[in-house]
Structures are given as C-alpha cells and as structure tokens.
Design a protein around this motif. Structure first.
Motif, PDB file in Angstrom:
ATOM      1  N   LYS A  65      27.303   2.481   2.017  1.00 56.83           N
ATOM      2  CA  LYS A  65      27.690   2.401   3.424  1.00 56.83           C
ATOM      3  C   LYS A  65      26.503   2.124   4.345  1.00 56.83           C
ATOM      4  N   ILE A  66      25.288   2.083   3.798  1.00 57.03           N
ATOM      5  CA  ILE A  66      24.098   1.796   4.596  1.00 57.03           C
ATOM      6  C   ILE A  66      23.923   0.284   4.692  1.00 57.03           C
ATOM      7  N   ASP A  67      23.833  -0.237   5.909  1.00 58.24           N
ATOM      8  CA  ASP A  67      23.693  -1.679   6.106  1.00 58.24           C
ATOM      9  C   ASP A  67      22.257  -2.141   6.012  1.00 58.24           C
ATOM     10  N   VAL A  68      21.309  -1.293   6.443  1.00 60.71           N
ATOM     11  CA  VAL A  68      19.910  -1.705   6.489  1.00 60.71           C
ATOM     12  C   VAL A  68      19.039  -0.453   6.517  1.00 60.71           C
ATOM     13  N   VAL A  69      17.860  -0.553   5.932  1.00 59.50           N
ATOM     14  CA  VAL A  69      16.862   0.514   5.978  1.00 59.50           C
ATOM     15  C   VAL A  69      15.669   0.009   6.791  1.00 59.50           C
ATOM     16  N   VAL A  70      15.200   0.825   7.729  1.00 61.60           N
ATOM     17  CA  VAL A  70      14.016   0.484   8.528  1.00 61.60           C
ATOM     18  C   VAL A  70      12.907   1.461   8.172  1.00 61.60           C
ATOM     19  N   HIS A  71      11.750   0.928   7.798  1.00 58.84           N
ATOM     20  CA  HIS A  71      10.598   1.752   7.414  1.00 58.84           C
ATOM     21  C   HIS A  71       9.405   1.274   8.239  1.00 58.84           C
ATOM     22  N   SER A  72       9.073   2.031   9.271  1.00 53.57           N
ATOM     23  CA  SER A  72       8.069   1.574  10.233  1.00 53.57           C
ATOM     24  C   SER A  72       6.672   2.074   9.870  1.00 53.57           C
ATOM     25  N   GLY A  73       6.141   1.557   8.806  1.00 52.91           N
ATOM     26  CA  GLY A  73       4.753   1.798   8.457  1.00 52.91           C
ATOM     27  C   GLY A  73       4.507   2.991   7.554  1.00 52.91           C
ATOM     28  N   ASP A  74       3.282   3.056   7.011  1.00 52.63           N
ATOM     29  CA  ASP A  74       2.911   4.049   5.986  1.00 52.63           C
ATOM     30  C   ASP A  74       3.923   4.003   4.843  1.00 52.63           C
ATOM     31  N   ILE A  75       4.060   2.834   4.287  1.00 61.48           N
ATOM     32  CA  ILE A  75       5.169   2.561   3.373  1.00 61.48           C
ATOM     33  C   ILE A  75       4.948   3.221   2.021  1.00 61.48           C
ATOM     34  N   GLY A  76       3.794   3.048   1.403  1.00 65.82           N
ATOM     35  CA  GLY A  76       3.566   3.653   0.105  1.00 65.82           C
ATOM     36  C   GLY A  76       2.301   4.490   0.024  1.00 65.82           C
ATOM     37  N   TYR A  77       1.612   4.655   1.166  1.00 67.32           N
ATOM     38  CA  TYR A  77       0.352   5.401   1.195  1.00 67.32           C
ATOM     39  C   TYR A  77      -0.642   4.899   0.152  1.00 67.32           C
ATOM     40  N   ALA A  78      -0.673   3.579  -0.027  1.00 66.51           N
ATOM     41  CA  ALA A  78      -1.573   3.014  -1.031  1.00 66.51           C
ATOM     42  C   ALA A  78      -3.021   3.013  -0.566  1.00 66.51           C
ATOM     43  N   ASP A  79      -3.245   2.861   0.722  1.00 66.94           N
ATOM     44  CA  ASP A  79      -4.611   2.826   1.268  1.00 66.94           C
ATOM     45  C   ASP A  79      -5.499   1.831   0.528  1.00 66.94           C
ATOM     46  N   GLY A  80      -4.931   0.671   0.237  1.00 68.27           N
ATOM     47  CA  GLY A  80      -5.700  -0.388  -0.402  1.00 68.27           C
ATOM     48  C   GLY A  80      -5.736  -0.339  -1.910  1.00 68.27           C
ATOM     49  N   TYR A  81      -5.184   0.721  -2.518  1.00 63.62           N
ATOM     50  CA  TYR A  81      -5.204   0.863  -3.984  1.00 63.62           C
ATOM     51  C   TYR A  81      -3.904   0.279  -4.535  1.00 63.62           C
ATOM     52  N   GLN A  82      -4.005  -0.897  -5.176  1.00 64.64           N
ATOM     53  CA  GLN A  82      -2.806  -1.653  -5.523  1.00 64.64           C
ATOM     54  C   GLN A  82      -1.860  -0.949  -6.505  1.00 64.64           C
ATOM     55  N   PRO A  83      -2.359  -0.187  -7.504  1.00 64.78           N
ATOM     56  CA  PRO A  83      -1.410   0.517  -8.384  1.00 64.78           C
ATOM     57  C   PRO A  83      -0.471   1.451  -7.635  1.00 64.78           C
ATOM     58  N   HIS A  84      -0.924   2.042  -6.521  1.00 61.06           N
ATOM     59  CA  HIS A  84      -0.021   2.889  -5.728  1.00 61.06           C
ATOM     60  C   HIS A  84       1.099   2.058  -5.111  1.00 61.06           C
ATOM     61  N   TRP A  85       0.758   0.856  -4.658  1.00 59.95           N
ATOM     62  CA  TRP A  85       1.799  -0.051  -4.178  1.00 59.95           C
ATOM     63  C   TRP A  85       2.828  -0.305  -5.271  1.00 59.95           C
ATOM     64  N   ASP A  86       2.361  -0.588  -6.490  1.00 58.37           N
ATOM     65  CA  ASP A  86       3.285  -0.905  -7.585  1.00 58.37           C
ATOM     66  C   ASP A  86       4.201   0.269  -7.901  1.00 58.37           C
ATOM     67  N   VAL A  87       3.632   1.464  -7.924  1.00 59.51           N
ATOM     68  CA  VAL A  87       4.445   2.654  -8.209  1.00 59.51           C
ATOM     69  C   VAL A  87       5.526   2.819  -7.146  1.00 59.51           C
ATOM     70  N   TYR A  88       5.135   2.692  -5.879  1.00 57.91           N
ATOM     71  CA  TYR A  88       6.115   2.876  -4.811  1.00 57.91           C
ATOM     72  C   TYR A  88       7.206   1.809  -4.877  1.00 57.91           C
ATOM     73  N   MET A  89       6.823   0.566  -5.045  1.00 56.00           N
ATOM     74  CA  MET A  89       7.818  -0.509  -5.080  1.00 56.00           C
ATOM     75  C   MET A  89       8.767  -0.359  -6.254  1.00 56.00           C
TER      76      MET A  89
END
Length: 254
Positions: A1-25
């Motif tokens: 029933k959710i049409d859209v999700v809005v995430h306004s920043g601090d998305i994965g707390y990766a702070d430049g560390y790419q493996p954290h991005w991968d885990v979050y995604m």
C-alpha cells in the motif's frame, strides 16, 4: 500500500566506505526494486564529493532535463503532490542552500498548476526549524532559512520535511519564526528519528519558556512517518517503530 519512500539523506552511513554502501543497498533491495525510492544527499554522503551517492541513484533530471542533472536536487510528482528535492549539503560537511539551486526551485514551483496539483512539498536533509541541537542555530538552520524561507513562503509550500537531527519535531505553520494561520506558511517537520548507529538525541526541554512557540510536537523515540495525500487533505502521522503507537498527527486541508 506504500506508493513511494522518501529518504532525505544519511542513507547508509557509509561515510565514503564503499562496502557499507553495498551492505545497505542489499538490505533495502526488496523495497527499492518494487517501490520508488526518492533520495536527497545528507552529510554522511559527502565523501569524495558525493560520488557514491551520485553513481548509485538515478533521480529525475539525471536521464531527462531538470534540476542538477546528478540527483543532488530535482523535482517530481506523485498523485496530487509536487515534490521539490533539495541539497542542503556541501563537500565540507556544512549546511547550505546554493543560490542557483534556490533560483531553480523558485522557477520550478512557480510553474506548478495548483488546481491539478494542489500540494507543494519540499524535502532535504538539514532542518530549517528545530530546537534541540547545535545545528538549530544560525550556523545551519538559520543560514538555510535566510536562503530559502522567503522563497518557500511566496511559492506557497505546504510542508517541508528533513532529517539530520536524530529526533522528531513538527512546527506550526511558521514564517520568520512567527506562527502563522493554517495554510499561510509551511509546516516544517524534522523526521530524523528512524534509528542510526549514533543513537537518537536526548530529551527535549520541558520548560515552556524554552520551547519555541512554533514547536508543536517533539519526540526522541525511534519511529517512522506515513504521509497520505488526497486532493483536499494531507495527513502526516509519526509512529513508534517498536510499539506501533501513534505519537503525532497533523492534518492539512485546502
């Protein structure tokens, strides 16, 4: 029933560390593969000049015309609402709205047909109004207000929401720190209470003389918000994630 999700920043707390991005995604893949996931950059994305953010997300304006062309700011429609997504960040981990972006936003908002799209909403990362953190002083919130508040007011923005402060706070309709009648100024909401490795902020002050008159609701529990947009009514609700208890609700009407 959710049409859209809005995430306004601090998305994965990766702070430049790419493996954290991968885990979050990987964690959110089942969501973002099925529901539009609209993002704006936060200060935890500023590493390498936001390169990871820009390369991982394709927002409106990247493959067509409009906005910054790289997902940093853009606009989009869903149902009866027009959203203006802005960038409140700099490459130095400070808050700012660039002048050319606000000029673009003013043109974008002026071009909306408010009969067919009655609701005008903006989202970005850092708050323009908040009361429980150092980022609420002129250095950040005050600077953002000086750059954008009059533009928002003149364009008839109904609601603006953000994150950054690890807590929840909702204002009355407000302009220049003064409470305004309903529909005469934007309502500003900080919804940064959804949980993070740094923990949520401590309690808000309870002394009425300290609480700004425009601050209507304040919570520091971990929670999430649901927004329901209808032609003549917009309902915003904030829930405790653990109990499901409704902690705050506001209804805006046309």
């Amino acid at each position: 029933k959710i049409d859209v999700v809005v995430h306004s920043g601090d998305i994965g707390y990766a702070d430049g560390y790419q493996p954290h991005w991968d885990v979050y995604m990987n964690k959110v893949e089942d969501i973002v593969a099925n529901v539009p996931y609209m993002v704006t950059p936060g200060n935890h994305e500023f590493g390498y000049n936001f390169t990871a953010y820009k390369e991982r997300f394709y927002m409106p304006g990247v493959l067509d015309e409009g906005g910054s062309g790289d997902g940093m700011f853009y606009s989009w429609n869903v149902g009866k609402a027009h959203f203006v997504a802005l960038n409140s960040e700099t490459a130095l981990d400070t808050g700012n709205f660039k002048d050319d972006m606000i000029e673009w936003a003013a043109r974008d908002m002026a071009g909306i047909n408010r009969n067919s799209t009655p609701w005008l909403i903006s989202h970005f990362h850092r708050p323009m109004y908040c009361s429980n953190d150092k980022d609420c002083d002129f250095t950040y919130a005050g600077l953002l207000k000086s750059k954008a508040e009059r533009t928002f007011h003149e364009a008839g923005v109904d609601l603006a929401f953000c994150g950054h402060i690890h807590a929840y706070e909702r204002t009355a309709p407000v302009f220049a720190n003064k409470v305004m009648p309903s529909g005469k100024a934007p309502v500003y909401i900080v919804q940064g209470a959804s949980g993070n490795r740094e923990g949520n902020k401590g309690d808000y002050p309870t002394d009425p003389s300290v609480i700004p008159p425009w601050s209507m609701s304040r919570h520091n529990e971990i929670g999430y918000a649901l927004m329901t947009v209808e032609e003549h009514q917009l309902t915003w609700q904030f829930f405790n994630s653990d109990s499901g208890l409704l902690l705050d609700e506001v209804v805006l009407r046309k």
